[in-house]
Design a protein around this motif. Structure first.
Motif, short mmCIF file in Angstrom:
data_model
loop_
_atom_site.label_atom_id
_atom_site.label_comp_id
_atom_site.label_asym_id
_atom_site.label_seq_id
_atom_site.Cartn_x
_atom_site.Cartn_y
_atom_site.Cartn_z
N GLU A 184 63.32 7.01 78.26
CA GLU A 184 64.21 8.17 78.20
C GLU A 184 63.45 9.49 78.17
O GLU A 184 63.78 10.44 78.88
CB GLU A 184 65.11 8.04 76.97
CG GLU A 184 66.20 9.09 76.91
CD GLU A 184 67.17 8.85 75.76
OE1 GLU A 184 68.20 9.55 75.72
OE2 GLU A 184 66.89 7.99 74.90
N ARG A 185 62.41 9.56 77.35
CA ARG A 185 61.66 10.81 77.23
C ARG A 185 60.99 11.19 78.54
O ARG A 185 61.06 12.34 78.99
CB ARG A 185 60.62 10.67 76.12
CG ARG A 185 59.82 11.95 75.86
CD ARG A 185 58.67 11.67 74.92
NE ARG A 185 57.95 12.87 74.52
CZ ARG A 185 56.76 12.85 73.95
NH1 ARG A 185 56.17 11.69 73.68
NH2 ARG A 185 56.15 13.98 73.63
N GLY A 186 60.31 10.21 79.16
CA GLY A 186 59.61 10.48 80.40
C GLY A 186 60.56 10.83 81.53
O GLY A 186 60.30 11.75 82.32
N VAL A 231 46.18 19.99 76.01
CA VAL A 231 47.41 20.17 75.23
C VAL A 231 47.40 21.52 74.52
O VAL A 231 48.41 22.25 74.53
CB VAL A 231 47.59 19.01 74.23
CG1 VAL A 231 48.76 19.30 73.28
CG2 VAL A 231 47.82 17.69 74.96
N ARG A 232 46.26 21.87 73.93
CA ARG A 232 46.16 23.16 73.25
C ARG A 232 46.36 24.33 74.22
O ARG A 232 46.89 25.39 73.84
CB ARG A 232 44.79 23.31 72.56
CG ARG A 232 44.63 22.46 71.31
CD ARG A 232 43.43 22.92 70.49
NE ARG A 232 42.18 22.87 71.23
CZ ARG A 232 41.37 21.81 71.28
NH1 ARG A 232 41.71 20.70 70.63
NH2 ARG A 232 40.25 21.84 71.98
N SER A 233 45.94 24.13 75.47
CA SER A 233 46.04 25.21 76.45
C SER A 233 47.46 25.38 77.00
O SER A 233 47.75 26.36 77.69
CB SER A 233 45.07 24.97 77.62
OG SER A 233 45.51 23.89 78.42
N GLY A 234 48.34 24.41 76.70
CA GLY A 234 49.74 24.56 77.12
C GLY A 234 50.21 23.61 78.19
O GLY A 234 51.32 23.78 78.73
N VAL A 235 49.42 22.61 78.52
CA VAL A 235 49.84 21.62 79.51
C VAL A 235 51.07 20.87 78.97
O VAL A 235 51.15 20.56 77.78
CB VAL A 235 48.68 20.64 79.80
CG1 VAL A 235 49.17 19.41 80.54
CG2 VAL A 235 47.60 21.34 80.61
N ASP A 236 52.03 20.59 79.84
CA ASP A 236 53.29 20.00 79.41
C ASP A 236 53.27 18.47 79.33
O ASP A 236 54.05 17.87 78.60
CB ASP A 236 54.41 20.43 80.36
CG ASP A 236 54.61 21.93 80.34
OD1 ASP A 236 55.01 22.46 79.29
OD2 ASP A 236 54.34 22.57 81.38
N LEU A 248 48.06 11.21 71.13
CA LEU A 248 48.70 12.22 71.96
C LEU A 248 50.19 12.01 72.21
O LEU A 248 50.90 12.97 72.53
CB LEU A 248 48.00 12.27 73.33
CG LEU A 248 46.52 12.59 73.33
CD1 LEU A 248 45.90 12.26 74.68
CD2 LEU A 248 46.30 14.06 73.00
N ALA A 249 50.66 10.78 72.11
CA ALA A 249 52.01 10.45 72.56
C ALA A 249 53.10 11.23 71.83
O ALA A 249 54.19 11.44 72.37
CB ALA A 249 52.26 8.95 72.43
N ASP A 250 52.83 11.66 70.60
CA ASP A 250 53.85 12.41 69.87
C ASP A 250 53.78 13.90 70.16
O ASP A 250 54.63 14.67 69.69
CB ASP A 250 53.71 12.16 68.36
CG ASP A 250 52.37 12.64 67.80
OD1 ASP A 250 51.44 12.82 68.62
OD2 ASP A 250 52.26 12.80 66.58
N GLN A 251 52.79 14.32 70.95
CA GLN A 251 52.63 15.75 71.25
C GLN A 251 53.21 16.12 72.62
O GLN A 251 53.91 17.13 72.75
CB GLN A 251 51.15 16.14 71.20
CG GLN A 251 50.51 15.93 69.83
CD GLN A 251 49.04 16.32 69.83
OE1 GLN A 251 48.68 17.43 70.26
NE2 GLN A 251 48.18 15.43 69.37
N VAL A 252 52.87 15.34 73.63
CA VAL A 252 53.38 15.58 74.99
C VAL A 252 53.67 14.24 75.65
O VAL A 252 53.10 13.21 75.24
CB VAL A 252 52.35 16.36 75.87
CG1 VAL A 252 52.11 17.76 75.33
CG2 VAL A 252 51.06 15.58 76.00
#
Length: 351
Positions: free
Chosen positions: A25-27, A150-155, A184-188
């Motif tokens: 669902e999320r993806g 992720v820190r730089s803003g990648v979605d 990472l899975a809980d971040q993006v």
């Protein structure tokens, strides 16, 4: 005293198909597709016909820009939009000399997702993509780089193991998934790629926290793929051990290994590396130009195989899952089979 068995939580009565939908669902929501299956961007293969077919079948097609000019990409996006009204993305190579102009083309067409491959996003590229309202997906070969992205803003991220076809890193998919998904899975949303040939593997990575998967090799032999009949036959005949990585012969050349089926074309690549190394020795080219020459070689060699059908002297890029490609069939049938296998795997686990 309460019976511990009767006090236990009841076993879920939901079906594997329902649980698969929940895990995807999320993806799927991130991509705007029915299922969280991202089409791998394969130069000369991932063009309007295959991309539109993947999106029309409920997945998410991705145009492989590769070495396309700005004008060519402009036409390719327009042609893809004529074949599907569903979302699709565009994969851009970070080292492309006209990267910013290509980003502008994507923005003009309202492309909702841009995939950057080939290294860290150059200065200004991330901001330009986000300013146009597009979601940015990047490849992350290491955990440290993934965290930086992720820190730089990648979605969203794609973690692709060495089992994949085309340009590859040194670590296997299963190891990358174990190392990176818990972090990472809980971040993006994280999409796993490389060596996926059956739905059971998809179910496994979803259980580990992946938002979805990226698939390339299996789609090469889709009915809608424009790959030459010789190219498709080579896939259908091949086993996993036939898909081997290229060798770097000069440490000065930042050659990223490429996985392809064994043929005479690999010897041609070795000769090309020697030629470029000699140009470096003579001061005829700078390092950046040397790398670009290597990339142009691959684009030409891949075209000879995919479009012209020269599977001996061209580059037959394929992942190790090629041994599970046994026939040519429509994209919709391929996606349906993956989903059925994944749902059946979850049914067996009853988790």
């Amino acid at each position: 005293m309460t019976d511990t068995l009767s006090a236990a939580a009841p076993v879920s009565s939901s079906t594997g198909k329902e649980r698969l939908a929940r895990r995807m669902e999320r993806g799927a929501a991130f991509l705007g597709s029915e299922v969280a299956i991202l089409g791998g961007a394969m130069s000369w293969v991932s063009e309007r016909n295959l991309v539109a077919a993947i999106s029309n079948a409920g997945g998410f097609g991705v145009i492989a820009c590769g070495a396309m000019t700005v004008e060519l990409l402009d036409r390719e996006i327009a042609a893809t939009k004529a074949l599907t009204d569903r979302p699709f993305g565009v994969n851009l190579i970070t080292m492309h000399p006209d990267l910013m102009a290509l980003i502008d083309v994507c923005a003009r067409h309202g492309v909702g997702h841009v995939v950057l491959a080939g290294g860290l996003p150059p200065k200004g590229s991330l901001e330009a993509i986000k300013a146009a309202g597009a979601k940015l997906i990047c490849f992350a070969p290491t955990l440290a780089l993934a965290k930086k992205l992720v820190r730089s803003g990648v979605d969203a991220l794609v973690i692709e193991g060495m089992e994949a076809g085309g340009h590859i890193g040194p670590v296997s998919t299963s190891v990358l998934a174990q190392e990176m998904l818990p972090e990472l899975a809980d971040q993006v949303p994280v999409f796993v790629a490389g060596g996926i040939g059956r739905g059971e593997a998809i179910a496994g990575y979803l259980d580990m926290g992946a938002a979805g998967v990226q698939l390339g090799t299996r789609f090469v032999c889709a009915t809608e793929s424009i790959a030459h009949a010789n190219f498709k036959k080579a896939f259908i005949r091949a086993s996993a051990r036939d898909a081997v990585a290229s060798v770097q012969i000069d440490p000065r050349l930042p050659v990223i290994p490429v996985r392809a089926l064994k043929n005479a074309g690999q010897e041609l690549f070795t000769a090309k590396q020697r030629e470029v190394a000699q140009s470096l020795d003579e001061g005829a080219v700078a390092m950046a130009e040397a790398q670009l020459q290597i990339e142009h070689y691959w684009a030409g060699a891949l075209r000879r195989a995919v479009i012209d059908g020269d599977i001996e002297h061209g580059s037959v890029m394929a992942g190790q899952s090629v041994g599970m490609v046994t026939r040519e069939e429509p994209v919709a049938a391929i996606i349906a089979e993956f989903m059925e296998e994944a749902a059946a795997a979850l049914d067996r686990r009853r988790g």
